[in-house]
Design an enzyme around this catalytic site. Structure first.
Site, PDB file in Angstrom:
ATOM      1  N   ASP A 118       0.880  -1.204   0.093  1.00 26.24           N
ATOM      2  CA  ASP A 118      -0.079  -0.152  -0.009  1.00 26.24           C
ATOM      3  C   ASP A 118       0.923   1.173   0.052  1.00 26.24           C
ATOM      4  O   ASP A 118       2.126   1.193   0.075  1.00 26.24           O
ATOM      5  CB  ASP A 118      -1.023  -0.066   1.027  1.00 26.24           C
ATOM      6  CG  ASP A 118      -0.477  -0.378   2.537  1.00 26.24           C
ATOM      7  OD1 ASP A 118       0.936  -0.289   2.802  1.00 26.24           O
ATOM      8  OD2 ASP A 118      -1.092  -0.677   3.458  1.00 26.24           O
ATOM      9  N   ASN A 124      -7.950  -1.860  13.690  1.00 26.21           N
ATOM     10  CA  ASN A 124      -9.347  -2.232  13.171  1.00 26.21           C
ATOM     11  C   ASN A 124      -9.650  -3.496  12.297  1.00 26.21           C
ATOM     12  O   ASN A 124     -10.776  -3.390  11.675  1.00 26.21           O
ATOM     13  CB  ASN A 124     -10.023  -0.598  12.587  1.00 26.21           C
ATOM     14  CG  ASN A 124      -9.471  -0.517  11.312  1.00 26.21           C
ATOM     15  OD1 ASN A 124      -8.490  -1.371  10.778  1.00 26.21           O
ATOM     16  ND2 ASN A 124      -9.642   0.526  10.509  1.00 26.21           N
ATOM     17  N   HIS A 166      -7.749  -4.105   9.564  1.00 27.94           N
ATOM     18  CA  HIS A 166      -7.308  -4.032   8.318  1.00 27.94           C
ATOM     19  C   HIS A 166      -6.210  -4.658   7.993  1.00 27.94           C
ATOM     20  O   HIS A 166      -5.207  -4.912   8.748  1.00 27.94           O
ATOM     21  CB  HIS A 166      -7.532  -2.711   7.640  1.00 27.94           C
ATOM     22  CG  HIS A 166      -6.036  -1.719   8.241  1.00 27.94           C
ATOM     23  ND1 HIS A 166      -6.159  -0.513   8.183  1.00 27.94           N
ATOM     24  CD2 HIS A 166      -4.933  -2.023   8.520  1.00 27.94           C
ATOM     25  CE1 HIS A 166      -5.157   0.073   8.406  1.00 27.94           C
ATOM     26  NE2 HIS A 166      -4.213  -0.945   8.691  1.00 27.94           N
ATOM     27  N   GLU A 198      -9.961  -1.050   4.634  1.00 28.95           N
ATOM     28  CA  GLU A 198     -10.551  -0.791   5.796  1.00 28.95           C
ATOM     29  C   GLU A 198     -11.993  -1.407   6.147  1.00 28.95           C
ATOM     30  O   GLU A 198     -12.576  -1.965   5.179  1.00 28.95           O
ATOM     31  CB  GLU A 198     -10.977   0.842   5.735  1.00 28.95           C
ATOM     32  CG  GLU A 198      -9.636   1.752   5.669  1.00 28.95           C
ATOM     33  CD  GLU A 198      -8.753   1.742   7.067  1.00 28.95           C
ATOM     34  OE1 GLU A 198      -8.873   0.745   7.786  1.00 28.95           O
ATOM     35  OE2 GLU A 198      -8.035   2.855   7.295  1.00 28.95           O
TER      36      GLU A 198
HETATM   37  C1  GLP Z   1      -0.779   0.343   8.627  1.00 27.34           C
HETATM   38  C2  GLP Z   1      -0.588  -0.370   7.188  1.00 27.34           C
HETATM   39  C3  GLP Z   1      -0.389  -1.634   6.910  1.00 27.34           C
HETATM   40  C4  GLP Z   1       0.405  -2.164   8.313  1.00 27.34           C
HETATM   41  C5  GLP Z   1      -0.830  -2.035   9.690  1.00 27.34           C
HETATM   42  C6  GLP Z   1      -0.023  -2.185  10.843  1.00 27.34           C
HETATM   43  O1  GLP Z   1      -2.027   1.032   8.535  1.00 27.34           O
HETATM   44  N1  GLP Z   1      -1.470   0.033   6.188  1.00 27.34           N
HETATM   45  O2  GLP Z   1       0.226  -2.026   5.885  1.00 27.34           O
HETATM   46  O3  GLP Z   1       0.682  -3.661   8.234  1.00 27.34           O
HETATM   47  O4  GLP Z   1      -1.266  -0.693   9.434  1.00 27.34           O
HETATM   48  O5  GLP Z   1       0.906  -1.098  11.158  1.00 27.34           O
HETATM   49  P1  GLP Z   1       1.707  -1.394  12.292  1.00 27.34           P
HETATM   50  O6  GLP Z   1       2.609  -2.284  12.361  1.00 27.34           O
HETATM   51  O7  GLP Z   1       2.427  -0.017  12.356  1.00 27.34           O
HETATM   52  O8  GLP Z   1       0.949  -1.414  13.675  1.00 27.34           O
END
Ligand code: GLP
Length: 269
Positions: free
Chosen positions: A67, A136, A138, A143
């Site tokens: 992403d 959440n 995702h 989302e």
């Molecule tokens: C983010 C990204 C994801 C990531 C996830 C977890 O918003 N879009 O690709 O894997 O949320 O992030 P974190 O490892 O900082 O908790």
């Protein structure tokens, strides 16, 4: 879905790295799908370290990003483009022709998304898709409410995501770009293997919903339950709300394949 709980984040990361190495042993020119976020930083640091020691060779791999924020260019330190170069591509010295990233600056998001899907398919598909988990539920930036049949596309970020990622933008959720471009749920599910890493108590409800809840577009990571080869590695802190916590914790000891993977994990490899 194979769920394995490890006692510490370090042990969870070490197991993820071992699984990446298994994929590379089988297919040195594998296509790797890369998640970003804080959880993955330790994985990329360990891969760089293993590569420096000559224990793993990623020189023929092809890399695809999961992403990207819309509106952030490659030189913006908060972009996932920059993140992946900083944590992985630059230290490994990856050739630019092996890297395909989502373009957060394209004026034509639908066109960029179609082109991205084509690039994945021309490369023969993703062999191993690394995934983190949003609070959440995702995966990528899919989302709540994203169709389980969704493909790569532009999306509007949920409020919880803006709050979750605000720290990287000076702390105010209003400063987080409101839109992103992400591989879709169905795009992710087409990967040959999905490997999710989840650590920390803040992910407890999301992990429980992903693994033990119903498959629902309200928790897009729950769609991984439909994938024939999905592995979820979590630390015990993240697994605290799982009904089957005990089973997931002891599985690595009962199953000879997993037992072999965690053997000697404390010794320098
Ligand atoms: C983010 C990204 C994801 C990531 C996830 C977890 O918003 N879009 O690709 O894997 O949320 O992030 P974190 O490892 O900082 O908790």
């Amino acid at each position: 879905m194979d769920v394995i709980l490890r006692p510490t984040p370090k042990k969870a990361v070490s197991l993820v790295v071992r699984l990446i190495e298994e994929t590379l042993k089988e297919k040195p020119a594998a296509c790797l799908g890369l998640a970003t976020g804080r959880t993955m930083e330790a994985v990329y640091a360990a891969l760089v370290e293993r590569s420096r020691k000559g224990a793993v060779d990623l020189s023929s791999c092809r890399f695809f990003a999961l992403d990207e924020y819309i509106g952030l260019g490659p030189s913006d330190e908060r972009s996932y483009h920059h993140y992946l170069h900083h944590h992985l591509f630059d230290p490994l010295g990856v050739s630019p022709e092996n890297i395909t990233l989502l373009n957060g600056l394209s004026g034509d998001h639908a066109g960029a998304a179609r082109e991205y899907e084509r690039a994945i398919s021309n490369a023969g598909g993703i062999d191993l898709q690394l995934l983190g988990l949003g609070k959440n539920g995702h995966m990528g930036f899919n989302e709540p409410g994203s169709s389980l049949r969704s493909r790569t596309r532009d999306v509007i970020l949920a409020e919880e995501t803006l709050a979750q990622n605000a720290a990287m933008f000076g702390g105010d959720p209003q400063d987080v770009p409101p839109m992103a471009i992400t591989m879709g749920v169905e795009t992710i599910l087409e990967s040959k293997r999905c490997l999710m890493l989840v650590t920390g108590t803040s992910k407890q409800p999301a992990l429980a919903a992903t693994v033990e809840g119903p498959v629902t577009e309200m928790v897009t990571a729950s769609a991984l339950q439909l994938h024939p080869d999905c592995i979820v590695i979590a630390d015990e802190a993240a697994g605290g709300k799982l009904d089957r916590m005990e089973d997931f914790r002891s599985k690595a000891l009962r199953d000879p394949t997993w037992a072999a993977r965690i053997e000697n994990e404390n010794q320098p490899r």
